[in-house]
Design a protein around this motif. Structure first.
Motif, PDB file in Angstrom:
ATOM      1  N   GLY A  29     -10.969 -20.701  27.376  1.00 56.17           N
ATOM      2  CA  GLY A  29      -9.633 -21.112  26.917  1.00 56.17           C
ATOM      3  C   GLY A  29      -9.713 -22.198  25.852  1.00 56.17           C
ATOM      4  O   GLY A  29     -10.606 -23.047  25.875  1.00 56.17           O
ATOM      5  N   TYR A  30      -8.804 -22.172  24.913  1.00 59.80           N
ATOM      6  CA  TYR A  30      -8.731 -23.227  23.875  1.00 59.80           C
ATOM      7  C   TYR A  30      -7.249 -23.542  23.623  1.00 59.80           C
ATOM      8  O   TYR A  30      -6.737 -23.418  22.523  1.00 59.80           O
ATOM      9  N   ASN A  31      -6.556 -23.951  24.688  1.00 58.15           N
ATOM     10  CA  ASN A  31      -5.126 -24.237  24.582  1.00 58.15           C
ATOM     11  C   ASN A  31      -4.905 -25.597  23.918  1.00 58.15           C
ATOM     12  O   ASN A  31      -5.812 -26.441  23.913  1.00 58.15           O
ATOM     13  N   MET A  40     -13.806 -26.788  11.287  1.00 60.03           N
ATOM     14  CA  MET A  40     -14.978 -27.009  12.144  1.00 60.03           C
ATOM     15  C   MET A  40     -16.110 -26.054  11.764  1.00 60.03           C
ATOM     16  O   MET A  40     -17.293 -26.433  11.750  1.00 60.03           O
ATOM     17  N   LYS A  41     -15.744 -24.808  11.449  1.00 62.66           N
ATOM     18  CA  LYS A  41     -16.757 -23.809  11.087  1.00 62.66           C
ATOM     19  C   LYS A  41     -17.417 -24.180   9.755  1.00 62.66           C
ATOM     20  O   LYS A  41     -18.642 -24.098   9.611  1.00 62.66           O
ATOM     21  N   ALA A  42     -16.595 -24.616   8.792  1.00 66.77           N
ATOM     22  CA  ALA A  42     -17.135 -25.001   7.474  1.00 66.77           C
ATOM     23  C   ALA A  42     -18.064 -26.205   7.627  1.00 66.77           C
ATOM     24  O   ALA A  42     -19.150 -26.239   7.030  1.00 66.77           O
ATOM     25  N   PRO A  50     -13.278 -29.784  26.591  1.00 64.36           N
ATOM     26  CA  PRO A  50     -14.182 -29.279  25.547  1.00 64.36           C
ATOM     27  C   PRO A  50     -15.647 -29.319  25.985  1.00 64.36           C
ATOM     28  O   PRO A  50     -15.943 -29.682  27.107  1.00 64.36           O
ATOM     29  N   ALA A  51     -16.508 -28.924  25.041  1.00 64.12           N
ATOM     30  CA  ALA A  51     -17.971 -28.989  25.168  1.00 64.12           C
ATOM     31  C   ALA A  51     -18.553 -27.909  26.069  1.00 64.12           C
ATOM     32  O   ALA A  51     -19.631 -28.093  26.638  1.00 64.12           O
ATOM     33  N   GLY A  52     -17.847 -26.801  26.177  1.00 63.43           N
ATOM     34  CA  GLY A  52     -18.368 -25.656  26.930  1.00 63.43           C
ATOM     35  C   GLY A  52     -18.588 -24.474  25.987  1.00 63.43           C
ATOM     36  O   GLY A  52     -19.486 -24.501  25.128  1.00 63.43           O
ATOM     37  N   VAL A  53     -17.733 -23.468  26.120  1.00 61.18           N
ATOM     38  CA  VAL A  53     -17.889 -22.232  25.338  1.00 61.18           C
ATOM     39  C   VAL A  53     -17.640 -22.476  23.835  1.00 61.18           C
ATOM     40  O   VAL A  53     -18.294 -21.857  22.983  1.00 61.18           O
ATOM     41  N   GLY A  54     -16.725 -23.402  23.495  1.00 64.86           N
ATOM     42  CA  GLY A  54     -16.321 -23.623  22.090  1.00 64.86           C
ATOM     43  C   GLY A  54     -17.480 -23.884  21.139  1.00 64.86           C
ATOM     44  O   GLY A  54     -17.670 -23.135  20.163  1.00 64.86           O
ATOM     45  N   PRO A  55     -18.305 -24.917  21.378  1.00 64.15           N
ATOM     46  CA  PRO A  55     -19.398 -25.182  20.438  1.00 64.15           C
ATOM     47  C   PRO A  55     -20.405 -24.031  20.338  1.00 64.15           C
ATOM     48  O   PRO A  55     -21.001 -23.828  19.277  1.00 64.15           O
ATOM     49  N   LEU A 114     -15.192 -14.082   7.793  1.00 63.71           N
ATOM     50  CA  LEU A 114     -14.451 -14.415   9.015  1.00 63.71           C
ATOM     51  C   LEU A 114     -12.969 -14.533   8.695  1.00 63.71           C
ATOM     52  O   LEU A 114     -12.586 -15.325   7.841  1.00 63.71           O
ATOM     53  N   LEU A 115     -12.176 -13.703   9.325  1.00 68.22           N
ATOM     54  CA  LEU A 115     -10.718 -13.812   9.200  1.00 68.22           C
ATOM     55  C   LEU A 115     -10.220 -14.535  10.440  1.00 68.22           C
ATOM     56  O   LEU A 115     -10.355 -14.026  11.565  1.00 68.22           O
ATOM     57  N   GLN A 116      -9.663 -15.725  10.256  1.00 66.81           N
ATOM     58  CA  GLN A 116      -9.248 -16.519  11.407  1.00 66.81           C
ATOM     59  C   GLN A 116      -8.061 -15.850  12.116  1.00 66.81           C
ATOM     60  O   GLN A 116      -7.077 -15.476  11.489  1.00 66.81           O
ATOM     61  N   HIS A 117      -8.184 -15.725  13.420  1.00 68.16           N
ATOM     62  CA  HIS A 117      -7.141 -15.145  14.287  1.00 68.16           C
ATOM     63  C   HIS A 117      -6.363 -16.294  14.920  1.00 68.16           C
ATOM     64  O   HIS A 117      -6.993 -17.278  15.330  1.00 68.16           O
ATOM     65  N   PRO A 118      -5.053 -16.256  15.047  1.00 65.67           N
ATOM     66  CA  PRO A 118      -4.189 -15.121  14.681  1.00 65.67           C
ATOM     67  C   PRO A 118      -3.703 -15.232  13.237  1.00 65.67           C
ATOM     68  O   PRO A 118      -3.623 -16.316  12.688  1.00 65.67           O
ATOM     69  N   VAL A 133     -19.718 -10.757  10.808  1.00 66.05           N
ATOM     70  CA  VAL A 133     -20.469 -11.723  11.619  1.00 66.05           C
ATOM     71  C   VAL A 133     -19.646 -12.280  12.773  1.00 66.05           C
ATOM     72  O   VAL A 133     -20.181 -12.925  13.686  1.00 66.05           O
ATOM     73  N   ASP A 134     -18.338 -12.018  12.743  1.00 61.48           N
ATOM     74  CA  ASP A 134     -17.440 -12.492  13.794  1.00 61.48           C
ATOM     75  C   ASP A 134     -17.214 -11.400  14.854  1.00 61.48           C
ATOM     76  O   ASP A 134     -16.538 -11.633  15.859  1.00 61.48           O
ATOM     77  N   GLY A 135     -17.774 -10.226  14.605  1.00 57.93           N
ATOM     78  CA  GLY A 135     -17.707  -9.128  15.578  1.00 57.93           C
ATOM     79  C   GLY A 135     -16.290  -8.674  15.905  1.00 57.93           C
ATOM     80  O   GLY A 135     -15.962  -8.470  17.077  1.00 57.93           O
TER      81      GLY A 135
END
Ligand SMILES: Nc1nc2c(c(=O)[nH]1)N[C@@H](CN(C=O)c1ccc(C(=O)N[C@@H](CCC(=O)O)C(=O)O)cc1)CN2
Length: 296
Positions: free
Chosen positions: A246-248, A68-70, A271-276, A111-115, A135-137
């Protein structure tokens, strides 16, 4: 935002709370529109902003988020370099990979994807990212600088939560904000950021006694606990603002959305809240890092 409606059973006007749905797609579009100009400026000067993503192992959800990020980068004209490492990668090998990206002038953000898999020292790997490219803080230095109010890129999801509050001009100063969760890239930094906006902040976690009582006292609730539908409708104070980070699996948030809806004044869906907004924030930080590297 109270709304007066006619109650037919009682034969009178009564006050009800009309929940305001905080639209993450709208906030994300706004952020991306602001970033587009800088992307054009960089490209006109011969620089293509570039984000390197690192995915270790084969967790399908993480693979989806990296994809999604790419895709989001591509849509905005940002280059993305995807590094995929096997699950057996050691901490040392991962750190070497990060160091090469630190030294690569064509890469502006990492960006190192967690976990990452359990045998890897994730903190050491995060801290190997140079502060200019964080950039991912996620670095300790970035967290500390943000908490003290000095410039550094904040973690993307906490920054997204603040961006939503700002976009909809929801007041934070003097409000009681209750953050559920204390993870290093979500609960802790969002608590610090709300504190820096003059909220009175309570950070709840797995050892908090009577957690519901804290939530019941909150004007602003941030759910960052990683448990599906954890926040129940009767925990929420009438008129509270609820932000669900949350992103369960199955796109289920940490808030029981339907049950909370009648009580809140404003709420983010999943979806369509904090995620995007999280992803838009990552793009914004990547472009800002490229601008800074070019001396803008
Ligand atoms: N290094 C990081 N790792 C992780 C972070 C992070 O910010 N940095 N956050 C989470 C997951 N995450 C990004 O990595 C993330 C999760 C979900 C979404 C999102 O936009 N979800 C959509 C729905 C998904 C879909 O459409 O399939 C939505 O909420 O609308 C964005 C980012 C863990 N790891």
């Amino acid at each position: 935002m109270p709304l007066y409606v006619f109650n037919w059973e009682k034969g009178m006007m009564s006050m009800t709370i009309r929940p305001f749905i905080l639209d993450g797609n709208e906030v994300a579009a706004n952020i991306k529109a602001l970033v587009e100009g800088d992307v054009k400026k960089l490209i006109a000067g011969g620089i293509i902003p570039c984000l390197a993503t690192i995915l270790v192992g084969d967790d399908p959800a993480s693979a989806t988020y990296v994809r999604m990020k790419a895709n989001a980068c591509k849509r905005l004209g940002i280059q993305s370099v995807r590094i995929e490492l096997p699950g057996e990668t050691t901490t040392e090998q991962l750190i070497r990979e990060i160091q090469q990206l630190n030294e690569n002038p064509g890469v502006h953000g990492i960006l190192l994807q967690h976990p990452v898999p359990h045998h890897i020292d994730e903190r050491a790997a995060f801290d190997a990212i140079s502060i200019e490219k964080d950039v991912d803080g996620v670095t300790t230095q970035g967290f500390a600088q943000n908490a003290f109010g000095f410039a550094a890129f904040p973690s993307c999801t906490p920054a997204a939560i603040i961006a939503i509050l700002d976009h909809y001009r929801l007041p934070v100063l003097g409000k009681h904000a209750v953050v559920i969760g204390r993870s290093p890239i979500l609960g802790k930094p969002v608590s610090a950021m709300l504190l820096n906006k003059d909220a009175t902040v309570t950070t709840c976690h797995s050892k908090t006694v009577n957690l519901e009582e804290f939530v019941r006292a909150a004007d602003i609730v941030v759910a960052a606990v990683g448990k599906p539908r954890f926040v129940k409708g009767d925990w929420v104070k009438p008129g509270a603002v609820v932000l669900d980070a949350g992103y369960n699996p199955g796109n289920i948030g940490d808030v029981d959305y339907e049950a909370c809806l009648p009580h809140v004044s404003a709420i983010t869906p999943v979806p369509a809240g904090v995620g995007p907004v999280t992803i838009a924030t990552l793009l914004k930080h990547t472009v800002a890092a490229a601008m800074k590297a070019q001396g803008y």
